[in-house]
Design an enzyme around this catalytic site. Sequence first.
Site, PDB file in Angstrom:
ATOM      1  N   ASP A   1      33.071  60.028  50.175  1.00  0.00           N
ATOM      2  CA  ASP A   1      34.424  59.665  50.554  1.00  0.00           C
ATOM      3  C   ASP A   1      35.038  58.382  49.741  1.00  0.00           C
ATOM      4  O   ASP A   1      34.378  57.814  49.267  1.00  0.00           O
ATOM      5  CB  ASP A   1      34.153  59.026  51.852  1.00  0.00           C
TER       6      ASP A   1
ATOM      7  N   CYS B   1      29.230  60.517  53.000  1.00  0.00           N
ATOM      8  CA  CYS B   1      29.122  60.839  54.639  1.00  0.00           C
ATOM      9  C   CYS B   1      27.737  60.705  54.866  1.00  0.00           C
ATOM     10  O   CYS B   1      26.779  61.341  54.210  1.00  0.00           O
ATOM     11  CB  CYS B   1      29.791  62.245  54.800  1.00  0.00           C
TER      12      CYS B   1
END
Length: 156
Positions: free
Chosen positions: A61, A54
Amino acid sequence: MRTEEELNGVTLLGDTAVKYPTDYAPQILEAFPNKHAGSDYLVTLLCPEFTTLCPKTGQPDFARLLINYIPNRMMVESKSLKLYLFSFRNHGDFHEDCINIIRDDLVRLMKPRYLEVKGIFTPRGGISIHPFAQYADEAHQELARQRMLAAFRNDL
Protein backbone atom coordinates in the site's frame (compact mmCIF):
# COMPACT_ATOMS: atom_id res chain seq x y z
CA MET A 1 24.12 27.09 17.35
CA ARG A 2 23.26 23.81 19.09
CA THR A 3 25.42 22.59 21.93
CA GLU A 4 26.78 19.05 22.17
CA GLU A 5 24.45 18.49 25.12
CA GLU A 6 21.41 19.45 23.00
CA LEU A 7 22.51 17.04 20.28
CA ASN A 8 23.31 14.22 22.70
CA GLY A 9 20.36 12.03 21.63
CA VAL A 10 20.79 12.68 17.90
CA THR A 11 22.89 9.76 16.67
CA LEU A 12 21.64 9.02 13.15
CA LEU A 13 22.13 12.43 11.54
CA GLY A 14 25.49 12.47 9.76
CA ASP A 15 26.01 8.72 10.21
CA THR A 16 26.82 7.36 6.74
CA ALA A 17 26.73 3.74 7.92
CA VAL A 18 23.06 3.82 8.98
CA LYS A 19 21.24 0.56 8.46
CA TYR A 20 17.67 0.72 7.18
CA PRO A 21 15.32 -1.24 9.44
CA THR A 22 13.49 -4.17 7.87
CA ASP A 23 10.78 -4.38 10.56
CA TYR A 24 8.67 -1.84 12.44
CA ALA A 25 11.18 0.08 14.58
CA PRO A 26 9.77 2.76 16.92
CA GLN A 27 13.01 2.67 18.94
CA ILE A 28 14.81 4.36 16.04
CA LEU A 29 12.99 7.67 16.62
CA GLU A 30 15.16 10.43 18.09
CA ALA A 31 14.29 13.84 19.49
CA PHE A 32 16.11 17.07 20.25
CA PRO A 33 15.21 20.04 22.47
CA ASN A 34 12.92 22.76 21.13
CA LYS A 35 14.69 26.11 21.61
CA HIS A 36 11.37 27.93 21.19
CA ALA A 37 9.20 26.01 23.65
CA GLY A 38 7.59 29.24 24.85
CA SER A 39 5.88 29.77 21.47
CA ASP A 40 3.17 27.94 19.64
CA TYR A 41 4.34 27.31 16.08
CA LEU A 42 3.62 24.68 13.47
CA VAL A 43 6.00 22.09 12.06
CA THR A 44 4.83 20.26 8.93
CA LEU A 45 6.49 17.06 7.72
CA LEU A 46 5.53 15.47 4.41
CA CYS A 47 6.43 11.92 3.45
CA PRO A 48 5.36 11.45 -0.18
CA GLU A 49 6.52 7.82 -0.45
CA PHE A 50 5.17 5.93 2.56
CA THR A 51 4.68 2.20 2.03
CA THR A 52 3.25 -0.57 4.16
CA LEU A 53 1.72 -3.99 3.56
CA CYS A 54 -1.86 -5.23 3.67
CA PRO A 55 -2.06 -7.52 6.74
CA LYS A 56 -4.25 -10.04 4.88
CA THR A 57 -2.82 -10.20 1.35
CA GLY A 58 0.72 -8.87 1.84
CA GLN A 59 0.22 -6.53 -1.10
CA PRO A 60 1.93 -3.13 -0.86
CA ASP A 61 0.00 0.00 0.00
CA PHE A 62 1.29 3.46 -0.87
CA ALA A 63 0.49 6.82 0.69
CA ARG A 64 1.47 10.41 1.19
CA LEU A 65 1.76 11.14 4.92
CA LEU A 66 1.25 14.59 6.33
CA ILE A 67 2.37 15.19 9.92
CA ASN A 68 1.61 18.54 11.56
CA TYR A 69 2.61 19.31 15.11
CA ILE A 70 2.99 22.11 17.61
CA PRO A 71 6.10 21.18 19.57
CA ASN A 72 6.43 21.39 23.30
CA ARG A 73 9.89 20.71 24.77
CA MET A 74 11.12 18.15 22.23
CA MET A 75 11.06 17.81 18.43
CA VAL A 76 11.47 14.77 16.19
CA GLU A 77 14.76 14.51 14.32
CA SER A 78 13.94 14.16 10.61
CA LYS A 79 16.43 11.43 9.63
CA SER A 80 15.21 9.21 12.44
CA LEU A 81 11.63 9.90 11.29
CA LYS A 82 12.57 8.90 7.73
CA LEU A 83 14.08 5.61 8.94
CA TYR A 84 11.11 5.00 11.27
CA LEU A 85 8.61 5.52 8.45
CA PHE A 86 10.72 3.26 6.22
CA SER A 87 10.37 0.55 8.88
CA PHE A 88 6.67 0.22 7.92
CA ARG A 89 7.70 -1.09 4.48
CA ASN A 90 7.43 -4.73 5.65
CA HIS A 91 4.86 -4.06 8.37
CA GLY A 92 1.44 -5.56 7.75
CA ASP A 93 -1.36 -3.38 9.12
CA PHE A 94 -4.46 -1.60 7.91
CA HIS A 95 -4.16 2.04 6.86
CA GLU A 96 -6.03 3.29 9.93
CA ASP A 97 -3.79 1.26 12.25
CA CYS A 98 -0.58 2.63 10.71
CA ILE A 99 -1.72 6.23 11.12
CA ASN A 100 -2.73 5.68 14.76
CA ILE A 101 0.53 3.85 15.52
CA ILE A 102 2.56 6.72 14.04
CA ARG A 103 0.56 9.24 16.06
CA ASP A 104 1.06 7.28 19.29
CA ASP A 105 4.80 6.79 18.72
CA LEU A 106 5.36 10.50 17.99
CA VAL A 107 3.30 11.58 21.00
CA ARG A 108 5.29 9.22 23.22
CA LEU A 109 8.57 10.58 21.82
CA MET A 110 7.84 14.32 21.89
CA LYS A 111 4.82 14.93 24.11
CA PRO A 112 3.77 17.75 21.74
CA ARG A 113 1.11 20.35 22.37
CA TYR A 114 -0.76 19.21 19.29
CA LEU A 115 -0.08 16.57 16.63
CA GLU A 116 -1.98 15.22 13.64
CA VAL A 117 -1.15 12.52 11.13
CA LYS A 118 -3.04 12.09 7.87
CA GLY A 119 -2.51 9.29 5.38
CA ILE A 120 -3.56 9.82 1.78
CA PHE A 121 -3.45 6.26 0.51
CA THR A 122 -3.63 5.45 -3.19
CA PRO A 123 -6.83 3.71 -4.22
CA ARG A 124 -7.07 -0.05 -4.14
CA GLY A 125 -10.15 -1.72 -5.51
CA GLY A 126 -11.53 1.69 -6.44
CA ILE A 127 -11.49 3.05 -2.86
CA SER A 128 -9.05 5.58 -1.45
CA ILE A 129 -8.66 5.71 2.33
CA HIS A 130 -7.51 8.89 4.12
CA PRO A 131 -7.21 8.17 7.87
CA PHE A 132 -6.67 11.15 10.18
CA ALA A 133 -5.51 10.81 13.79
CA GLN A 134 -4.63 13.54 16.25
CA TYR A 135 -3.53 14.33 19.77
CA ALA A 136 -4.00 17.56 21.72
CA ASP A 137 -2.98 18.67 25.18
CA GLU A 138 -5.56 20.44 27.33
CA ALA A 139 -4.79 23.90 25.91
CA HIS A 140 -5.28 22.73 22.31
CA GLN A 141 -8.57 20.81 22.56
CA GLU A 142 -10.48 23.45 20.58
CA LEU A 143 -7.87 23.27 17.81
CA ALA A 144 -8.30 19.49 17.74
CA ARG A 145 -12.06 19.86 17.39
CA GLN A 146 -11.69 22.40 14.58
CA ARG A 147 -9.09 20.32 12.73
CA MET A 148 -11.24 17.19 12.95
CA LEU A 149 -14.20 19.10 11.47
CA ALA A 150 -11.96 20.51 8.75
CA ALA A 151 -10.68 17.00 7.93
CA PHE A 152 -14.28 15.88 7.37
CA ARG A 153 -14.96 18.79 5.01
CA ASN A 154 -11.70 18.38 3.06
CA ASP A 155 -12.26 14.73 2.25
CA LEU A 156 -15.67 15.13 0.66
